[in-house]
Design an enzyme around this catalytic site. Structure first.
Site, mmCIF file in Angstrom:
data_model
loop_
_atom_site.group_PDB
_atom_site.id
_atom_site.type_symbol
_atom_site.label_atom_id
_atom_site.label_comp_id
_atom_site.label_asym_id
_atom_site.label_seq_id
_atom_site.Cartn_x
_atom_site.Cartn_y
_atom_site.Cartn_z
ATOM 1 N N GLU A 111 0.825 -1.221 0.000
ATOM 2 C CA GLU A 111 0.000 0.000 0.000
ATOM 3 C C GLU A 111 0.853 1.263 0.000
ATOM 4 O OE1 GLU A 111 -2.178 -1.547 3.386
ATOM 5 O OE2 GLU A 111 -4.051 -1.306 2.297
ATOM 6 N N GLU A 131 -4.084 -9.456 3.810
ATOM 7 C CA GLU A 131 -4.906 -9.117 4.983
ATOM 8 C C GLU A 131 -6.057 -10.074 5.252
ATOM 9 O OE1 GLU A 131 -3.713 -6.950 2.849
ATOM 10 O OE2 GLU A 131 -2.960 -5.189 3.884
#
Ligand code: DAK
Length: 276
Positions: A111, A131
């Site tokens: 990210e 995640e």
């Protein structure tokens, strides 16, 4: 600072996340120090920024799972905001930011690289959003930036499956701009490690950017970023405004003047940053 190294070389600055023992995972302190470092970049002289991780193995192996594991809902929200604010600061930073991805770029690592303008990686790099395997969604903009970068279908596949991908695949799907390999001589000896070759490539690209007219480069970044948020009619107006802003600046006068004078040498000279 404990976890951030900051180095300036002419018009190019390099920020290194320096927490190698934890594969440069992002804890609150790293995020705070990164935020403070960005606030202190001298934008009058620095024209391009490189973000990398310490060592050969990992860029950023994600948010710090140990720190996150005990967070309450309120603390989780505060941690998320801290990360998102820094990532957004990078994304909207006035000058271009190149992520030099030297290994793992997982979760928050993928990210943060996507918050940069350009990604160059070493051939040992690995990208992914793991995640859902940890019982959470990507929380530092992964669902949004990955879909915008590589398209919704491919982003959904990577996020739902939590599959990590290697550098060649990241290049093929458009997640990275360039993959850099170690240099070996004819006898097979490594003469330049993948990290060294990566930093050389990142610095070369950064220097090329830094040699161009700084106001124009900044305005291009803003035009692309802001224009992508709105429809084409509005986007073109954003471009018109930023195009107009370049006129009457020293950059524009020198850039066009050098061309008209056919002075190729002069054209490459860096003009001082003014009129911002
Ligand atoms: N956090 C903390 N420590 C980490 C870490 C991480 N993400 N990744 C690695 N480390 C530490 C390991 O614990 C180990 O520490 P010691 O045991 O030596 O003390 C050291 O780094 C070396 O790691 P390994 O021994 O595991 O090294 P290997 O080569 O065997 O494996 C690996 C490398 C990268 C495959 C493995 O370490 C790994 O799977 N790491 C976790 C990768 C991961 O799942 N990353 C995504 C994290 S989740 C939020 C916003 C954002 C986020 C969350 C919330 N909100 C809005 C609230 C973001 C979430 C994520 O990024």
């Amino acid at each position: 600072m404990e976890y951030i190294l900051y180095e300036v070389n002419g018009a190019v600055a390099t920020i290194t996340i320096n927490r190698e023992k934890a594969l440069n995972a992002l804890n609150s302190q790293v995020l705070d120090e990164l935020n403070e470092t960005l606030d202190n970049v001298d934008l009058a002289t620095v024209r391009c920024l490189i973000l990398t991780g310490a060592g050969e193995k990992s860029f950023v192996a994600g948010a710090d799972i140990g720190e996150m594991s005990t967070l309450t809902k309120a603390e989780g929200e505060a941690f998320g905001k801290k990360g998102n604010d820094v990532f957004r600061k990078l994304e909207t930073f006035p000058i271009p930011v190149i992520a030099a991805v030297n290994g793992f770029a997982l979760g928050g690592g993928c990210e943060i690289s996507m918050s940069c303008d350009i990604r160059i990686c070493s051939d040992n790099a690995m990208f992914g959003q793991p995640e859902v395997g940890l019982g959470i969604t990507p929380g530092f903009g992964g669902t949004q930036r990955l879909a915008r970068l590589i398209g919704a279908g491919m982003a959904k596949q990577l996020i739902y499956t939590a599959r990590n991908i290697k550098a060649p695949e990241a290049y093929r799907i458009g997640l990275v701009n360039q993959v850099v390999s170690a240099e070996v001589d004819e006898a097979g000896n490594v003469v330049k490690s993948a990290k060294e070759a990566l930093m050389e490539a990142a610095n070369k690209m950064a220097s090329t950017i830094a040699a161009n007219a700084p106001i124009a480069v900044r305005n291009c970044k803003k035009a692309i970023n802001d224009g992508l948020q709105v429809d084409m009619d509005k986007a073109i107006v954003i471009e018109e405004k930023l195009f107009g802003d370049c006129f009457e600046t020293e950059d524009q006068k020198a850039g066009m003047g050098n061309f008209l004078e056919k002075d190729k040498e002069k054209k490459l000279k860096v003009v001082p940053f003014k009129n911002c």
